[in-house]
Design a protein around this motif. Structure first.
Motif, PDB file in Angstrom:
ATOM      1  N   ALA A 257       5.790  24.760 -60.036  1.00 43.28           N
ATOM      2  CA  ALA A 257       5.497  23.977 -60.704  1.00 43.28           C
ATOM      3  C   ALA A 257       4.392  23.469 -60.009  1.00 43.28           C
ATOM      4  O   ALA A 257       3.343  22.680 -60.739  1.00 43.28           O
ATOM      5  CB  ALA A 257       7.069  22.926 -61.054  1.00 43.28           C
ATOM      6  N   LYS A 258       4.267  23.635 -59.233  1.00 49.68           N
ATOM      7  CA  LYS A 258       3.525  22.614 -58.236  1.00 49.68           C
ATOM      8  C   LYS A 258       2.303  23.595 -59.155  1.00 49.68           C
ATOM      9  O   LYS A 258       0.956  23.075 -58.070  1.00 49.68           O
ATOM     10  CB  LYS A 258       3.820  22.832 -56.363  1.00 49.68           C
ATOM     11  CG  LYS A 258       4.999  21.360 -56.300  1.00 49.68           C
ATOM     12  CD  LYS A 258       4.566  21.444 -55.005  1.00 49.68           C
ATOM     13  CE  LYS A 258       5.878  20.163 -54.956  1.00 49.68           C
ATOM     14  NZ  LYS A 258       6.003  19.954 -53.503  1.00 49.68           N
TER      15      LYS A 258
ATOM     16  N   ALA B 199       2.027  17.990 -71.405  1.00 53.05           N
ATOM     17  CA  ALA B 199       0.624  17.944 -70.882  1.00 53.05           C
ATOM     18  C   ALA B 199       0.161  19.502 -71.502  1.00 53.05           C
ATOM     19  O   ALA B 199      -0.919  19.503 -71.749  1.00 53.05           O
ATOM     20  CB  ALA B 199       0.016  17.260 -69.667  1.00 53.05           C
ATOM     21  N   GLN B 200       0.767  20.378 -70.986  1.00 56.09           N
ATOM     22  CA  GLN B 200       0.710  21.530 -71.731  1.00 56.09           C
ATOM     23  C   GLN B 200       1.745  22.831 -72.643  1.00 56.09           C
ATOM     24  O   GLN B 200       1.391  23.532 -72.705  1.00 56.09           O
ATOM     25  CB  GLN B 200       0.556  23.010 -70.577  1.00 56.09           C
ATOM     26  CG  GLN B 200       0.255  22.540 -69.188  1.00 56.09           C
ATOM     27  CD  GLN B 200       0.507  23.278 -67.928  1.00 56.09           C
ATOM     28  OE1 GLN B 200       0.010  24.500 -68.070  1.00 56.09           O
ATOM     29  NE2 GLN B 200       1.024  23.065 -67.079  1.00 56.09           N
TER      30      GLN B 200
ATOM     31  N   LYS C 184       4.441  16.532 -67.442  1.00 50.92           N
ATOM     32  CA  LYS C 184       3.527  17.982 -66.841  1.00 50.92           C
ATOM     33  C   LYS C 184       3.356  18.555 -67.397  1.00 50.92           C
ATOM     34  O   LYS C 184       2.487  19.213 -68.300  1.00 50.92           O
ATOM     35  CB  LYS C 184       3.555  18.041 -65.663  1.00 50.92           C
ATOM     36  CG  LYS C 184       3.486  17.262 -64.369  1.00 50.92           C
ATOM     37  CD  LYS C 184       3.320  17.565 -63.196  1.00 50.92           C
ATOM     38  CE  LYS C 184       2.289  16.385 -62.365  1.00 50.92           C
ATOM     39  NZ  LYS C 184       1.504  16.646 -61.708  1.00 50.92           N
TER      40      LYS C 184
ATOM     41  N   LYS D 114       8.449  13.158 -64.632  1.00 49.72           N
ATOM     42  CA  LYS D 114       7.345  13.391 -64.059  1.00 49.72           C
ATOM     43  C   LYS D 114       6.877  14.476 -64.944  1.00 49.72           C
ATOM     44  O   LYS D 114       5.694  14.874 -65.350  1.00 49.72           O
ATOM     45  CB  LYS D 114       6.837  12.848 -62.760  1.00 49.72           C
ATOM     46  CG  LYS D 114       6.102  13.493 -62.090  1.00 49.72           C
ATOM     47  CD  LYS D 114       5.571  12.545 -60.660  1.00 49.72           C
ATOM     48  CE  LYS D 114       6.141  14.595 -59.726  1.00 49.72           C
ATOM     49  NZ  LYS D 114       5.928  14.127 -58.544  1.00 49.72           N
ATOM     50  N   TRP D 115       7.716  15.509 -64.139  1.00 47.70           N
ATOM     51  CA  TRP D 115       8.057  16.884 -64.397  1.00 47.70           C
ATOM     52  C   TRP D 115       7.852  17.333 -66.614  1.00 47.70           C
ATOM     53  O   TRP D 115       7.330  18.050 -66.710  1.00 47.70           O
ATOM     54  CB  TRP D 115       8.927  17.701 -63.687  1.00 47.70           C
ATOM     55  CG  TRP D 115       8.536  17.646 -62.453  1.00 47.70           C
ATOM     56  CD1 TRP D 115       8.912  17.077 -61.597  1.00 47.70           C
ATOM     57  CD2 TRP D 115       7.273  18.685 -61.895  1.00 47.70           C
ATOM     58  NE1 TRP D 115       7.879  17.380 -60.132  1.00 47.70           N
ATOM     59  CE2 TRP D 115       7.071  17.804 -59.950  1.00 47.70           C
ATOM     60  CE3 TRP D 115       6.211  18.809 -62.397  1.00 47.70           C
ATOM     61  CZ2 TRP D 115       6.490  18.366 -59.313  1.00 47.70           C
ATOM     62  CZ3 TRP D 115       5.405  19.907 -61.163  1.00 47.70           C
ATOM     63  CH2 TRP D 115       5.023  19.477 -59.863  1.00 47.70           C
TER      64      TRP D 115
ATOM     65  N   PRO E  57       3.804  25.854 -66.124  1.00 45.08           N
ATOM     66  CA  PRO E  57       4.669  25.040 -66.933  1.00 45.08           C
ATOM     67  C   PRO E  57       6.260  25.542 -67.818  1.00 45.08           C
ATOM     68  O   PRO E  57       6.691  24.285 -67.258  1.00 45.08           O
ATOM     69  CB  PRO E  57       3.844  24.937 -68.939  1.00 45.08           C
ATOM     70  CG  PRO E  57       3.109  26.225 -69.043  1.00 45.08           C
ATOM     71  CD  PRO E  57       3.093  26.605 -67.192  1.00 45.08           C
TER      72      PRO E  57
ATOM     73  N   GLY F 203       1.675  24.903 -61.356  1.00 47.22           N
ATOM     74  CA  GLY F 203       1.030  25.346 -62.930  1.00 47.22           C
ATOM     75  C   GLY F 203       1.968  25.122 -64.195  1.00 47.22           C
ATOM     76  O   GLY F 203       1.376  25.196 -65.293  1.00 47.22           O
TER      77      GLY F 203
ATOM     78  N   GLN G  84       8.106  23.778 -64.362  1.00 45.76           N
ATOM     79  CA  GLN G  84       7.660  22.575 -65.125  1.00 45.76           C
ATOM     80  C   GLN G  84       8.792  21.771 -65.241  1.00 45.76           C
ATOM     81  O   GLN G  84       9.576  20.887 -65.001  1.00 45.76           O
ATOM     82  CB  GLN G  84       6.368  21.282 -65.001  1.00 45.76           C
ATOM     83  CG  GLN G  84       5.319  21.953 -63.607  1.00 45.76           C
ATOM     84  CD  GLN G  84       3.730  21.957 -64.835  1.00 45.76           C
ATOM     85  OE1 GLN G  84       3.741  21.588 -66.001  1.00 45.76           O
ATOM     86  NE2 GLN G  84       2.847  21.457 -63.655  1.00 45.76           N
ATOM     87  N   ARG G  85       9.120  22.215 -67.106  1.00 48.50           N
ATOM     88  CA  ARG G  85      10.120  21.825 -67.234  1.00 48.50           C
ATOM     89  C   ARG G  85      11.221  21.671 -66.663  1.00 48.50           C
ATOM     90  O   ARG G  85      11.872  21.612 -66.887  1.00 48.50           O
ATOM     91  CB  ARG G  85      10.437  22.676 -68.511  1.00 48.50           C
ATOM     92  CG  ARG G  85      11.052  22.319 -69.926  1.00 48.50           C
ATOM     93  CD  ARG G  85      10.460  21.955 -71.265  1.00 48.50           C
ATOM     94  NE  ARG G  85      11.428  24.189 -71.350  1.00 48.50           N
ATOM     95  CZ  ARG G  85      11.014  24.865 -72.296  1.00 48.50           C
ATOM     96  NH1 ARG G  85      10.416  23.436 -73.546  1.00 48.50           N
ATOM     97  NH2 ARG G  85      11.243  25.933 -72.701  1.00 48.50           N
TER      98      ARG G  85
END
Length: 222
Positions: free
Chosen positions: A167-168, A204-205, A201, A197-198, A172, A170, A175-176
């Protein structure tokens, strides 16, 4: 009238034999890095025979990115007849030389039994190597092996930790997944703010929050 010397005649004969055999002629440049960039460009614009011509000499000299390009051409039948076994051989060669992308590709081949015998244990070993090489796709894939608990022992904390690494970087999907871990307290303490927050992120993708990755039932089974 000028005649060719013996070396020139041999070279011409080899080139003719390659053409008759259907093998791609290779192009050796003075600058291998520039030749690789040209091969990648050719691949991206659909000039696959040109890709193979440029990539073969680089691959034979140990360039792992060129080896992956050739493997992709064989896997998908681009510029050559589709051949999963040949694709797997190129992927494995690059993987053994430390290419993380190739390590993931041969892992998928081992997992599905495409071009190689099906071997879930070998697949996980390749995923672990790629993850330890910092490949975010592999880091997330490894996190999912820990949550499934089939080949690897089930470990929610390790699943979360590997997903967080991806996730860090990028990824996606990671991140989910990390957001869901925070939402439901899977492998980490519940934290609604971190979950939001995640999720943001990932959104956003283009990966929306719709659908729960975890359920309260899963949480209760921990």
């Amino acid at each position: 009238m000028k005649t060719m010397n013996m070396a020139a005649r041999l070279a011409a004969g080899a080139a003719l034999a390659a053409v008759l055999a259907g093998a791609p002629l290779t192009v050796q440049a003075a600058d291998p890095a520039a030749q690789l960039r040209e091969a990648v460009t050719a691949y991206n614009i659909g000039k696959y025979k040109k890709t193979l011509e440029l990539a073969h000499p680089l691959a034979q000299n140990g360039d792992t990115q060129a080896q992956v390009l050739i493997g992709r051409c064989y896997e998908n039948g681009l510029g050559v007849p589709q051949d999963f076994e040949t694709a797997a051989k190129w992927y494995q060669l690059a993987a053994e030389n430390g290419n993380a992308e190739a390590q993931m590709l041969i892992a998928y081949a081992c997992e599905a039994g495409v071009g190689v015998p099906r071997d879930p244990q070998a697949a996980v070993r390749w995923i672990e190597l790629a993850a330890n090489n910092g490949n975010p796709e592999a880091e997330f894939a490894l996190s999912q092996r820990y949550i499934k608990g089939d080949v690897l022992p089930k470990d929610h904390k390790l699943s979360f930790q590997w997903a967080l690494k991806a996730a860090k970087q990028g990824n996606p999907q990671a991140q989910r997944y990390v957001a869901a871990c925070y939402e439901f307290g899977v492998g980490v303490a519940e934290d609604a703010a971190a979950a939001d927050k995640w999720y943001a992120k990932a959104a956003a993708q283009g990966l929306e929050r719709d659908g729960n990755i975890f359920t309260r039932t899963l949480k209760e089974r921990q």
